[in-house]
Design an enzyme around this catalytic site. Structure first.
Site, PDB file in Angstrom:
ATOM      1  N   GLY A 152      37.921  51.484  40.212  1.00 21.94           N
ATOM      2  CA  GLY A 152      36.608  51.283  39.610  1.00 21.94           C
ATOM      3  C   GLY A 152      36.212  49.825  39.530  1.00 21.94           C
ATOM      4  O   GLY A 152      36.439  49.033  40.453  1.00 21.94           O
ATOM      5  N   CYS A 153      35.635  49.439  38.396  1.00 25.36           N
ATOM      6  CA  CYS A 153      35.066  48.101  38.245  1.00 25.36           C
ATOM      7  C   CYS A 153      36.095  46.987  38.394  1.00 25.36           C
ATOM      8  O   CYS A 153      35.739  45.861  38.758  1.00 25.36           O
ATOM      9  CB  CYS A 153      34.382  47.980  36.883  1.00 25.36           C
ATOM     10  SG  CYS A 153      32.955  49.075  36.677  1.00 25.36           S
ATOM     11  N   VAL A 154      37.347  47.266  38.107  1.00 24.09           N
ATOM     12  CA  VAL A 154      38.371  46.223  38.193  1.00 24.09           C
ATOM     13  C   VAL A 154      38.792  45.946  39.635  1.00 24.09           C
ATOM     14  O   VAL A 154      39.455  44.940  39.918  1.00 24.09           O
ATOM     15  CB  VAL A 154      39.602  46.602  37.345  1.00 24.09           C
ATOM     16  CG1 VAL A 154      40.478  47.623  38.056  1.00 24.09           C
ATOM     17  CG2 VAL A 154      40.419  45.372  36.977  1.00 24.09           C
ATOM     18  N   ALA A 155      38.395  46.793  40.569  1.00 29.05           N
ATOM     19  CA  ALA A 155      38.944  46.734  41.924  1.00 29.05           C
ATOM     20  C   ALA A 155      38.531  45.499  42.704  1.00 29.05           C
ATOM     21  O   ALA A 155      39.230  45.104  43.637  1.00 29.05           O
ATOM     22  CB  ALA A 155      38.567  47.986  42.708  1.00 29.05           C
ATOM     23  N   MET A 206      37.451  44.171  34.340  1.00 27.04           N
ATOM     24  CA  MET A 206      38.145  45.233  33.619  1.00 27.04           C
ATOM     25  C   MET A 206      37.625  46.567  34.134  1.00 27.04           C
ATOM     26  O   MET A 206      36.493  46.666  34.615  1.00 27.04           O
ATOM     27  CB  MET A 206      37.915  45.104  32.111  1.00 27.04           C
ATOM     28  CG  MET A 206      38.311  43.740  31.561  1.00 27.04           C
ATOM     29  SD  MET A 206      38.069  43.557  29.783  1.00 27.04           S
ATOM     30  CE  MET A 206      39.569  44.322  29.156  1.00 27.04           C
TER      31      MET A 206
END
Length: 351
Positions: A136-139, A338
């Protein structure tokens, strides 16, 4: 190991928040008060976003399969544009790329997008492919860290990170929850790519920062904070109001411990590159890190222009800083994001 160049790519369809809200009221199966929707969307800090298809075509994407086919088609087009831009800017030839890391959480394909790009772009047959799904957003940050690991192990090679997120293709027609109403006003479509060279690759004029180190921190018991519920209808957003609180409770201490390992403190960081999670997440990040107003201006501006692009967001911020707001040589930066897990990834950079 050094970030050599960055790029972004977006679909050609761009709409304002008001245009999006009007179309969504026609899109949903249940009646939605446009005043309520506009109020929620108005709190996202987003002026407009890019979309994979014209807004009036989304009603015809009435199965997950149809939406995912559009995801594959668009991801290939944007991925090729982004990688070609890297090669053009750097002068690195495609046959010199040793590895490609592909991150996304908004669609699935097998063969994966990176494999299809090898065929489409004539990338080396020996290229090491690393498709990553689910972060998700942390990738964006995590993918950059994995690329750094690769060129550390193979210092004479180049590696590419490609992020493609087409969040509009996950819209759920039957979901009128607050989380989904907010997400349809926050997330957009786009791609970003980064070219990283190992320590033994030739110096490149105009290259970006060195990657000094990175770290990931996992928060046990937080798997319900963010992610997807996946069913025959596709991806349904899980977006807890607890996300900003998790950021406030953890980010400051995690950053301090990471920096302390290098004899640094927050005061030594001259440029912050943070994921554009949304106004509440950015405010929580500022509070957790004790930053003055304006320290995250590049993240706020990226959010305003294109919305939250999940994993691509922090890379869009990096691209903006690389091309328009480059810090003085020797400046230390922290790049962080995160995402689902719940977890944080941090990279220490030096310009």
């Amino acid at each position: 190991m050094r970030i050599l160049t960055t790029s972004t790519a977006f679909p050609k369809h761009y709409y304002t928040q008001q245009q999006i809200a009007e179309e969504l009221c026609r899109y949903w199966e249940q009646s939605i008060d446009i005043a309520v929707l506009e109020r929620l969307h108005g709190r996202t800090g987003v002026d407009g976003r890019y979309f994979s298809r014209p807004l009036d075509e989304y009603r015809s994407l009435d199965t997950w399969g149809k939406a995912n086919n559009v995801w594959i088609e668009t991801a290939l087009d944007l991925g090729e544009q982004a990688i070609e831009c890297l090669l053009r800017q750097s002068g690195v030839r495609r046959e010199q790329i040793g590895a490609i890391f592909f991150v996304s959480v908004t669609g699935v394909a097998s063969p994966s997008i990176d494999a299809r790009l090898v065929n489409r772009m004539g990338l080396p047959r020996s290229i090491r492919r690393n498709p990553i799904f689910g972060l998700g957003c942390v990738a964006g940050a995590a993918g950059l860290a994995r690329v750094a690991d690769y060129v550390k192990a193979y210092p004479d090679q180049y590696a590419v990170l490609l992020s493609v997120e087409l969040c509009s293709l996950t819209w759920q027609r039957g979901d009128v929850s607050v989380a989904n109403l907010i997400s349809t006003g926050l997330f957009g479509d786009g791609a970003a790519a980064v070219l990283v060279g190992g320590a033994q690759t030739p110096a490149l004029a105009g290259a970006g920062p060195r990657i000094l180190d990175h770290a990931q921190v996992f928060y046990p018991g937080t798997e319900d904070v963010m992610g997807w519920d996946i069913s025959e209808r596709g991806f349904q957003i899980v977006l807890s109001p607890e996300v900003p609180q998790v950021v406030r409770e953890n980010l400051g201490g995690d950053v301090d411990r990471f920096l302390a390992g290098h004899g640094l403190t927050r005061a030594d960081i001259g440029c912050w590159l943070m994921h554009t999670g949304g106004p509440k997440v950015l405010e929580a990040s500022e509070e957790a890190l004790g930053l003055e107003h304006g320290a995250l201006v590049r993240s706020w501006e990226a959010l305003r222009r294109v919305g939250n692009l999940s994993s691509a967001s922090v890379l869009v911020v990096l691209d903006d800083v690389m091309k328009q707001h480059r810090p003085a040589p020797g400046t230390k930066s922290l790049l962080a994001a995160m995402g689902p897990g719940f977890c944080a990834e941090m990279l220490l950079l030096e310009w």
